[in-house]
Design a protein around this motif. Structure first.
Motif, PDB file in Angstrom:
ATOM      1  N   ARG A  95      -9.855  -0.260  -4.291  1.00 57.08           N
ATOM      2  CA  ARG A  95      -9.838  -1.730  -4.387  1.00 57.08           C
ATOM      3  C   ARG A  95      -8.829  -2.354  -3.421  1.00 57.08           C
ATOM      4  O   ARG A  95      -9.138  -3.307  -2.716  1.00 57.08           O
ATOM      5  CB  ARG A  95      -9.498  -2.166  -5.814  1.00 57.08           C
ATOM      6  N   ILE A  96      -7.619  -1.756  -3.390  1.00 61.69           N
ATOM      7  CA  ILE A  96      -6.581  -2.307  -2.528  1.00 61.69           C
ATOM      8  C   ILE A  96      -6.958  -2.156  -1.053  1.00 61.69           C
ATOM      9  O   ILE A  96      -6.809  -3.066  -0.259  1.00 61.69           O
ATOM     10  CB  ILE A  96      -5.227  -1.616  -2.808  1.00 61.69           C
ATOM     11  N   ALA A  99      -9.640  -4.681  -0.044  1.00 66.89           N
ATOM     12  CA  ALA A  99      -9.078  -6.027   0.065  1.00 66.89           C
ATOM     13  C   ALA A  99      -8.266  -6.161   1.355  1.00 66.89           C
ATOM     14  O   ALA A  99      -8.366  -7.166   2.061  1.00 66.89           O
ATOM     15  CB  ALA A  99      -8.210  -6.333  -1.147  1.00 66.89           C
ATOM     16  N   ARG A 100      -7.473  -5.125   1.672  1.00 61.01           N
ATOM     17  CA  ARG A 100      -6.659  -5.180   2.887  1.00 61.01           C
ATOM     18  C   ARG A 100      -7.529  -5.193   4.138  1.00 61.01           C
ATOM     19  O   ARG A 100      -7.265  -5.947   5.071  1.00 61.01           O
ATOM     20  CB  ARG A 100      -5.735  -3.967   2.951  1.00 61.01           C
ATOM     21  N   GLU A 102     -10.619  -6.251   4.516  1.00 61.83           N
ATOM     22  CA  GLU A 102     -11.264  -7.549   4.672  1.00 61.83           C
ATOM     23  C   GLU A 102     -10.261  -8.588   5.140  1.00 61.83           C
ATOM     24  O   GLU A 102     -10.563  -9.426   5.987  1.00 61.83           O
ATOM     25  CB  GLU A 102     -11.891  -7.990   3.345  1.00 61.83           C
ATOM     26  N   PRO A 132      -0.076  -4.387   4.543  1.00 60.93           N
ATOM     27  CA  PRO A 132       0.382  -3.046   4.916  1.00 60.93           C
ATOM     28  C   PRO A 132      -0.783  -2.085   5.102  1.00 60.93           C
ATOM     29  O   PRO A 132      -1.931  -2.451   4.878  1.00 60.93           O
ATOM     30  CB  PRO A 132       1.239  -2.630   3.712  1.00 60.93           C
ATOM     31  N   GLU A 172       1.975   1.015  -4.808  1.00 62.02           N
ATOM     32  CA  GLU A 172       0.692   1.575  -5.218  1.00 62.02           C
ATOM     33  C   GLU A 172       0.906   2.649  -6.284  1.00 62.02           C
ATOM     34  O   GLU A 172       0.157   2.709  -7.266  1.00 62.02           O
ATOM     35  CB  GLU A 172      -0.021   2.156  -3.996  1.00 62.02           C
TER      36      GLU A 172
END
Lengths: 281, 131
Positions: A95-96, A99-100, A102, A132, A172
């Protein structure tokens, strides 16, 4: 018996964050405090993971409890925790990362490219953040670049410290543990505290470069800008600005205090295995 | 310059063309509006379809050609970039995905911040200490 001990240990360690969030003195040695949080979390996970195998290898029932119960509990703890953590890690990571990715594509398109990884957004709002990861981005706005140069330098140094020290990996790690812990056992305050410690570490890097007055002014400028927005979700932001500035005023902790913290860091993850060996022997 | 950086610059230049024009353009029209570039038709075609895959452009049929337009205005995409990945993620994930210098401050916080600031100003910079 060792398995039961490990389960007890884990239960105690899971309770620790509820106590640790109150220890505001720890913020004065943020690096040691952050490692302590990691060490304690790791230790709890080790206890849970170790209980199962040990119950099978050395089945020694406690006097009042039948051995079967301990073995069953320990097995459930170890297997359950292992599977749960693997699934969570995969989940959170995916998920992270998405998102990053995009977001990086978005800022690459709308932002002005300044050098390899800095993007400047056309906006009247004072804001700064970093995306990051392997291909990181530092994102600032036009309004931020209009701040006095020492404040701008403070913000950039702070964000660069996040990227250089890979604070995203630490966050994370805790996000995985947080979401893996059953709701009734976990505390949102723990995750917020860890995020705050990370901000303090980045602040120290900025402070080394520009001094505390410039850094404090930069925090004030961004707090004034952020004050116009509606708060959402948990974050280190709520009340963090004043805390961060006050920490610039506080004295360094005594060396023995930091040393004691580091000793705890070493002791936490080594105690469960050593304990098991001692009791077994 | 690495290949990705060149491609990134080109993507941005093409979006600039679409945003400036506002209408739906064919590959040829985009190519003509890209000034001071020695680009192949196929390169622009490839980048436009990449942008469409990313969802930042839309295309429509016009006879035998495709016409491309920006899926959103530059302003709305900038606003989206300011918000961060707020919409799709839970609070915890959001915090870990992007690290904000400072994400929020209430009116009460601001008073506390100003009070703390006054103390820092009064004390001034101290000699740098080692981390």
């Amino acid at each position: 018996m060792i398995a039961a001990l490990l389960l007890l240990c884990a239960a105690a360690l899971i309770a620790v964050p509820h106590v640790l969030v109150r220890a505001e003195r720890l913020r004065r040695s943020p690096r040691a405090a952050l490692i302590l949080w990691q060490a304690l979390s790791l230790s709890a996970v080790l206890c849970l993971l170790g209980a199962g195998p040990i119950a099978w290898l050395r089945p020694r029932p406690l006097p009042p409890v039948p051995g079967g119960v301990v073995t069953a509990l320990a097995t459930i703890a170890s297997l359950g925790v292992l599977i749960h953590l693997l699934v969570r890690t995969h989940d959170v990571d995916r998920r992270i990362r998405t998102a990053r990715d995009e977001h990086r594509q978005l800022v690459d398109l709308v932002g002005r490219h300044e050098g390899e990884h800095t993007r400047v957004l056309k906006s009247e709002q004072v804001a700064a953040y970093c995306v990051p990861g392997a291909r990181s981005r530092l994102v600032i706005t036009d309004a931020l670049t209009a701040l006095p140069s020492d404040q701008l330098a403070a913000v950039v140094a702070h964000e660069e410290a996040h990227l250089r020290e890979r604070h995203d990996l630490v966050l994370e790690f805790f996000t995985v543990l947080h979401t893996a812990t059953p709701r009734f056992m976990r505390t949102d305050a723990a995750l917020t505290e860890v995020a705050l410690l990370i901000e303090i570490i980045a602040d120290r890097a900025a402070w080394q470069e520009v001094g505390e007055v410039s850094l404090a002014r930069a925090i004030l400028s961004l707090a004034e800008a952020a004050g116009e927005q509606v708060p959402t979700g948990i974050s280190a932001g709520a009340g963090a600005a004043a805390t961060r500035i006050r920490l610039l005023l506080s004295d360094e902790p005594a060396p023995w205090q930091t040393l004691a913290l580091y000793l705890f860091c070493v002791a936490a993850p080594t105690t469960p295995p050593v304990l098991s060996v001692l009791v077994a022997g | 310059m690495p290949k990705n950086a060149i491609l990134g610059d080109l993507e941005q230049a093409i979006m600039d063309v679409l945003w400036t024009d506002g209408g739906a353009l064919t590959v040829r029209e985009v190519l003509d509006r890209l000034t001071a570039r020695d680009l192949a038709y196929t390169t622009v075609m490839t980048v436009l379809s990449r942008l469409e895959t990313k969802g930042v452009t839309t295309r429509e049929r016009d006879g035998r050609a495709w016409r491309y337009r920006a899926a959103a205005t530059r302003e709305s995409m900038t606003a989206q970039a300011m918000r961060g990945p707020l919409d799709d993620l839970s609070g915890e994930d959001r915090q870990a995905a992007i690290l904000h210098f400072l994400s929020e401050a209430s009116a009460d916080d601001l008073d506390a911040v100003r009070a703390a600031m006054a103390e820092v100003e009064a004390k001034g910079d101290r000699p740098r200490r080692r981390r």
